[in-house]
Structure formats: C-alpha cells, structure tokens
Design a protein around this motif. Structure first.
Motif, PDB file in Angstrom:
ATOM      1  N   GLY A 199      -8.019   4.587   5.585  1.00 13.99           N
ATOM      2  CA  GLY A 199      -7.852   5.997   5.959  1.00 13.99           C
ATOM      3  C   GLY A 199      -7.694   6.237   7.447  1.00 13.99           C
ATOM      4  O   GLY A 199      -7.717   7.388   7.900  1.00 13.99           O
ATOM      5  N   SER A 200      -7.520   5.162   8.236  1.00  8.92           N
ATOM      6  CA  SER A 200      -7.386   5.349   9.692  1.00  8.92           C
ATOM      7  C   SER A 200      -5.956   5.655  10.112  1.00  8.92           C
ATOM      8  O   SER A 200      -5.696   5.938  11.273  1.00  8.92           O
ATOM      9  N   GLY A 201      -5.022   5.588   9.158  1.00 10.57           N
ATOM     10  CA  GLY A 201      -3.603   5.768   9.504  1.00 10.57           C
ATOM     11  C   GLY A 201      -3.133   7.200   9.329  1.00 10.57           C
ATOM     12  O   GLY A 201      -3.927   8.144   9.316  1.00 10.57           O
ATOM     13  N   THR A 254     -12.408   1.115   7.199  1.00 14.46           N
ATOM     14  CA  THR A 254     -11.432   0.573   8.151  1.00 14.46           C
ATOM     15  C   THR A 254     -11.899  -0.788   8.658  1.00 14.46           C
ATOM     16  O   THR A 254     -13.107  -1.051   8.722  1.00 14.46           O
ATOM     17  N   ARG A 255     -10.927  -1.605   9.086  1.00 11.89           N
ATOM     18  CA  ARG A 255     -11.282  -2.908   9.670  1.00 11.89           C
ATOM     19  C   ARG A 255     -11.696  -2.753  11.135  1.00 11.89           C
ATOM     20  O   ARG A 255     -12.234  -3.684  11.717  1.00 11.89           O
ATOM     21  N   ASN A 256     -11.435  -1.581  11.709  1.00 11.03           N
ATOM     22  CA  ASN A 256     -11.784  -1.348  13.124  1.00 11.03           C
ATOM     23  C   ASN A 256     -12.454   0.008  13.304  1.00 11.03           C
ATOM     24  O   ASN A 256     -11.823   0.957  13.771  1.00 11.03           O
ATOM     25  N   PRO A 257     -13.746   0.105  12.951  1.00 14.20           N
ATOM     26  CA  PRO A 257     -14.408   1.410  13.060  1.00 14.20           C
ATOM     27  C   PRO A 257     -14.427   1.916  14.496  1.00 14.20           C
ATOM     28  O   PRO A 257     -14.696   1.149  15.422  1.00 14.20           O
ATOM     29  N   SER A 259      -2.980   4.473  -3.945  1.00 13.94           N
ATOM     30  CA  SER A 259      -1.608   4.659  -3.473  1.00 13.94           C
ATOM     31  C   SER A 259      -0.669   3.702  -4.183  1.00 13.94           C
ATOM     32  O   SER A 259      -1.013   2.570  -4.517  1.00 13.94           O
ATOM     33  N   SER A 260       0.525   4.198  -4.440  1.00 14.26           N
ATOM     34  CA  SER A 260       1.661   3.378  -4.821  1.00 14.26           C
ATOM     35  C   SER A 260       2.816   3.985  -4.037  1.00 14.26           C
ATOM     36  O   SER A 260       2.572   4.568  -2.961  1.00 14.26           O
ATOM     37  N   THR A 261       4.019   3.891  -4.530  1.00 11.14           N
ATOM     38  CA  THR A 261       5.144   4.431  -3.774  1.00 11.14           C
ATOM     39  C   THR A 261       6.284   4.844  -4.705  1.00 11.14           C
ATOM     40  O   THR A 261       6.508   4.205  -5.743  1.00 11.14           O
ATOM     41  N   ARG A 276       2.503   7.881  -6.725  1.00  6.14           N
ATOM     42  CA  ARG A 276       3.835   7.348  -6.370  1.00  6.14           C
ATOM     43  C   ARG A 276       4.425   8.282  -5.316  1.00  6.14           C
ATOM     44  O   ARG A 276       5.185   9.203  -5.607  1.00  6.14           O
ATOM     45  N   THR A 277       4.036   8.012  -4.080  1.00  7.14           N
ATOM     46  CA  THR A 277       4.343   8.936  -2.981  1.00  7.14           C
ATOM     47  C   THR A 277       5.709   8.650  -2.366  1.00  7.14           C
ATOM     48  O   THR A 277       6.058   7.494  -2.108  1.00  7.14           O
ATOM     49  N   ALA A 278       6.452   9.738  -2.138  1.00 10.37           N
ATOM     50  CA  ALA A 278       7.733   9.634  -1.426  1.00 10.37           C
ATOM     51  C   ALA A 278       7.447   9.663   0.078  1.00 10.37           C
ATOM     52  O   ALA A 278       6.289   9.712   0.493  1.00 10.37           O
TER      53      ALA A 278
HETATM   54  N1  LIG Z   1       3.546   7.441   4.986  1.00 10.49           N
HETATM   55  C1  LIG Z   1       4.401   7.524   3.968  1.00 10.49           C
HETATM   56  O1  LIG Z   1       5.446   8.221   4.050  1.00 10.49           O
HETATM   57  C2  LIG Z   1       4.105   6.780   2.685  1.00 10.49           C
HETATM   58  C3  LIG Z   1       4.959   6.965   1.585  1.00 10.49           C
HETATM   59  C4  LIG Z   1       4.691   6.277   0.405  1.00 10.49           C
HETATM   60  C5  LIG Z   1       3.608   5.442   0.308  1.00 10.49           C
HETATM   61  N2  LIG Z   1       2.794   5.266   1.399  1.00 10.49           N
HETATM   62  C6  LIG Z   1       1.645   4.353   1.281  1.00 10.49           C
HETATM   63  O2  LIG Z   1       0.462   5.081   1.564  1.00 10.49           O
HETATM   64  C7  LIG Z   1      -0.456   4.243   2.263  1.00 10.49           C
HETATM   65  C8  LIG Z   1      -0.883   4.931   3.550  1.00 10.49           C
HETATM   66  O3  LIG Z   1       0.268   5.238   4.319  1.00 10.49           O
HETATM   67  P1  LIG Z   1       0.144   5.577   5.878  1.00 10.49           P
HETATM   68  O4  LIG Z   1       1.451   6.137   6.296  1.00 10.49           O
HETATM   69  O5  LIG Z   1      -1.097   6.321   6.146  1.00 10.49           O
HETATM   70  O6  LIG Z   1       0.026   4.099   6.462  1.00 10.49           O
HETATM   71  P2  LIG Z   1      -0.634   3.587   7.844  1.00 10.49           P
HETATM   72  O7  LIG Z   1      -0.630   4.687   8.846  1.00 10.49           O
HETATM   73  O8  LIG Z   1       0.047   2.319   8.187  1.00 10.49           O
HETATM   74  O9  LIG Z   1      -2.145   3.311   7.404  1.00 10.49           O
HETATM   75  C9  LIG Z   1      -2.461   2.299   6.492  1.00 10.49           C
HETATM   76  C10 LIG Z   1      -3.843   1.793   6.733  1.00 10.49           C
HETATM   77  O10 LIG Z   1      -4.013   0.583   5.956  1.00 10.49           O
HETATM   78  C11 LIG Z   1      -4.939  -0.238   6.619  1.00 10.49           C
HETATM   79  N3  LIG Z   1      -4.528  -1.636   6.493  1.00 10.49           N
HETATM   80  C12 LIG Z   1      -3.433  -2.239   6.994  1.00 10.49           C
HETATM   81  N4  LIG Z   1      -3.440  -3.549   6.692  1.00 10.49           N
HETATM   82  C13 LIG Z   1      -4.579  -3.772   5.976  1.00 10.49           C
HETATM   83  C14 LIG Z   1      -5.173  -4.918   5.391  1.00 10.49           C
HETATM   84  N5  LIG Z   1      -4.622  -6.129   5.484  1.00 10.49           N
HETATM   85  N6  LIG Z   1      -6.352  -4.774   4.734  1.00 10.49           N
HETATM   86  C15 LIG Z   1      -6.946  -3.562   4.661  1.00 10.49           C
HETATM   87  N7  LIG Z   1      -6.445  -2.449   5.217  1.00 10.49           N
HETATM   88  C16 LIG Z   1      -5.269  -2.548   5.863  1.00 10.49           C
HETATM   89  C17 LIG Z   1      -4.991   0.169   8.082  1.00 10.49           C
HETATM   90  O11 LIG Z   1      -6.339   0.499   8.379  1.00 10.49           O
HETATM   91  P3  LIG Z   1      -7.249  -0.352   9.436  1.00 10.49           P
HETATM   92  O12 LIG Z   1      -6.313  -1.088  10.346  1.00 10.49           O
HETATM   93  O13 LIG Z   1      -8.024   0.710  10.143  1.00 10.49           O
HETATM   94  O14 LIG Z   1      -8.106  -1.227   8.612  1.00 10.49           O
HETATM   95  C18 LIG Z   1      -4.115   1.408   8.178  1.00 10.49           C
HETATM   96  O15 LIG Z   1      -4.732   2.473   8.831  1.00 10.49           O
HETATM   97  C19 LIG Z   1       0.236   2.904   2.512  1.00 10.49           C
HETATM   98  O16 LIG Z   1      -0.225   1.983   1.588  1.00 10.49           O
HETATM   99  C20 LIG Z   1       1.708   3.227   2.287  1.00 10.49           C
HETATM  100  O17 LIG Z   1       2.424   2.120   1.773  1.00 10.49           O
HETATM  101  C21 LIG Z   1       3.023   5.918   2.575  1.00 10.49           C
END
Ligand SMILES: NC(=O)c1ccc[n+]([C@@H]2O[C@H](COP(=O)([O-])OP(=O)(O)OC[C@H]3O[C@@H](n4cnc5c(N)ncnc54)[C@H](OP(=O)(O)O)[C@@H]3O)[C@@H](O)[C@H]2O)c1
Length: 304
Positions: free
Chosen positions: A10-12, A33-36, A110-112, A163-165
């Motif tokens: 949830g840090s992203g 998160t891996r980096n609190p 999450s999926s996609t 299944r997020t766009a």
């Molecule tokens: N954004 C979009 O438009 C979108 C669309 C469809 C699906 N999704 C999916 O929704 C999810 C979240 O999207 P987002 O945009 O928020 O992505 P993001 O900003 O990249 O955040 C993903 C988080 O996953 C964690 N992570 C990364 N590698 C990891 C690992 N090896 N083990 C555990 N945690 C890990 C990271 O947290 P830490 O580094 O803090 O641990 C990071 O904050 C993703 O899975 C993405 O594929 C996103």
C-alpha cells in the motif's frame, strides 16, 4: 467497533489513494511495506509470515496491491520479479488469513484488466462473464496471480478479484507521466491510435472497493469506467487540455525506440484493452467519472 483496513503493497500509487480515501472517513489504515516510513506502516517482506500477521486480526478488509511495477523492460530478471512478487505475496497473505483467530471480513486481491485478450475495432468489450482471457506474458501473469488467490481457502473471509484498468490519478501511476509528455507535444495517436484504452479515475477506484464491501458482494470485478476509448480519442482529449505548441507524430517504430530509452515496454501503450464493468454496474455502482474528458479535466488541473 473501529474499522480497520490493511493494505499490502500500500505504499505506492493506489495504496496511497486508498489511504487518503479511508483515513478521511475515519477508518484506521495500516500499510504492509518492505520499507516502513510512516506511523501507519508495518514491516513485512511480502513472502514470509511475521509479526505483521497480527494486524490482520479483526480487520474489516485486507486489500492486496503488492507487486513489482510492470513499467520496466521485460528481461528475464524483471519478468521473474513481476511474477514472484505477486504470487508470493498473495500466497503468504492466504496463510496469514488462515492463521487469524478472527480473520479479515474481506480480502480484495489485485489483478489486472490486462488479463483479457486484445480487442479490435467494434468487437464487444470484455465483461467478467464473457470476456476472452489471453495468454501472452502479461495475461499469463494475471492468470497465475488470480489462480493462486483462488486457491486460498478462507471460509470466514469474503474474496474479491480486482481486474483493474489503468487508473488515472493526480499523484502517481501513468497519468502524470503521460501529461508531461503531452505538454511537450507527445499527444498524437500512438501507433495509429486504434487500440482501446480502458481506464478509471482514482476516486472511482476507491469508491468501487468501498461499494463492493457495502453490498457484501464477492467474485470478479472489472474495475474500469463504462466508456473505454481509443488511443486516438484519448490523445485528442489530452491535447485539448495539455495544449502543446506542436503535436509530434508517434509511429510504432519511434515508440519502440523510445521505450528502450525510458526502460519500459511499448506493450503498455499498444495493448488494446476494451473492458466493461458489468458486475459493478449490475450492483448499482455510480461512477463519478464515466467519461474520459471529465476525468482528464479533473486530474489535469493539478498537473498544469
Ligand atoms: N496503477 C494502475 O493503473 C494499475 C492498473 C491495474 C493493476 N494495477 C495493480 O495494482 C497494484 C498496485 O498498483 P500501484 O500503481 O499502486 O503500484 P505501485 O505504485 O508500484 O505500488 C506497488 C507496491 O507493491 C510493493 N511491492 C513491489 N515489489 C514487491 C515485492 N517484491 N514484494 C512485496 N511488495 C512489493 C511496493 O511496496 P514496498 O516497496 O513499500 O514494499 C509498492 O509500493 C499492482 O499490483 C499493479 O499491478 C495497477
């Protein structure tokens, strides 16, 4: 009793959107998160059980967003990390839920929307029931991700696949990057622009999860606005708001070279995603942003 939501990964971008949304409603939100860094952050490694598991006790919902970003070159190491970060985190969350005395009432994983095949021209958009699942690298990742989630037996926890766009938001994800490129003239149709773009505004992403929970629904949900558009239309709307001095052409060969330089994959732009949120609409969900122009008008204000 106070509501508590745990967001794994949830840090992203999306985790932050949900954090803002739920804390504004007075809900306690904890981020795995891996980096609190913040007070509400809890350490986990995304693959082994630890003290973090206790956070799941009595939670209103667990939302798993963990996964290495797909915005990278698809070399062997990155491909492996894209898959393992999703599979390992989902599997260990299943073990944690099962180890709880009072497990979370809900688990959103999450999926996609990328799980669906390319959709060309006037072919119908993919619904949860009738959508055509594909089998290239990204589609296989999504299938494996959902398969490991489906294998988790959690009798006292309702499960939902998201299944997020592509999510458009002000502070992260694809939009701020696309916006800056558009302002510099890169807002012409990409590789012809006939590919479909399925999208959702970040606030509708948050509200959709909340709504599914309020309705006590389970199963698969396409998390996208009901009006997919072509890449050409998207770029026309983008250009209207970004108002670049010139519009530069974006043929496929140029995008392929550009993708190497900025260390990404052109697939992210060329994929034709035509997806329809049939289950959300059947549940009665009302979108704040049904049309891309309204979404861009809202989001682009802050990025001007
Ligand atoms: N954004 C979009 O438009 C979108 C669309 C469809 C699906 N999704 C999916 O929704 C999810 C979240 O999207 P987002 O945009 O928020 O992505 P993001 O900003 O990249 O955040 C993903 C988080 O996953 C964690 N992570 C990364 N590698 C990891 C690992 N090896 N083990 C555990 N945690 C890990 C990271 O947290 P830490 O580094 O803090 O641990 C990071 O904050 C993703 O899975 C993405 O594929 C996103």
């Amino acid at each position: 009793m106070e509501q508590k939501i745990i967001i794994a990964g949830g840090s992203g971008f999306l985790g932050n959107a949900l954090y803002q949304y739920y804390t504004a409603k007075g809900v306690l939100v904890k981020i795995l998160t891996r980096n609190p860094k913040k007070a509400d952050d809890v350490y986990w490694d995304g693959k082994t059980l630890g003290a973090w598991k206790n956070e799941l006790e009595n939670a209103t919902a667990l939302i798993n967003l963990a996964g290495k970003s797909v915005n990278c070159r698809y070399n062997k190491a990155n491909k492996r990390a894209i898959l393992s970060s999703r599979i390992d985190s989902t599997a260990i969350l299943g073990s944690a839920v099962r180890a709880c005395e009072v497990p979370p009432a809900y688990w959103f994983n999450s999926s996609t929307a990328t799980i669906y095949q390319h959709t060309n021209g006037d072919a119908p958009a993919n619904t949860e029931k009738e959508g055509k699942i594909g089998s290239d690298f990204s589609m296989n990742i999504a299938k494996d991700w959902e398969a490991v989630f489906n294998r988790q037996v959690t009798p006292n926890t309702k499960k939902v696949v998201l299944r997020t766009a592509i999510v458009y938001g002000k502070d992260g994800g694809a939009f701020p990057v696309v916006w800056q490129l558009a302002k510099r003239g890169l807002c012409s149709p990409q590789a012809g622009g006939q590919q479909w773009v399925s999208w959702i505004h970040e606030i509708d992403f948050c509200k959709a999860i909340d709504y599914i929970m309020a309705k006590e629904a389970t199963g698969i949900f396409n998390i996208c606005a009901p009006n997919p558009i072509t890449n050409k239309t998207f770029n026309e709307v983008l250009a209207k708001y970004a108002q670049p001095i010139i519009k530069l052409p974006q043929p496929k060969w140029l995008l392929q070279i550009g993708a190497i330089f900025i260390k990404t994959e052109v697939e992210l732009i060329l994929k034709s995603r035509k997806v329809y949120p049939a289950n959300l609409l059947a549940l009665g969900f009302k979108f704040d942003y049904e049309n891309v122009e309204d979404a861009i008008a809202n989001i682009s204000l802050k990025n001007r």
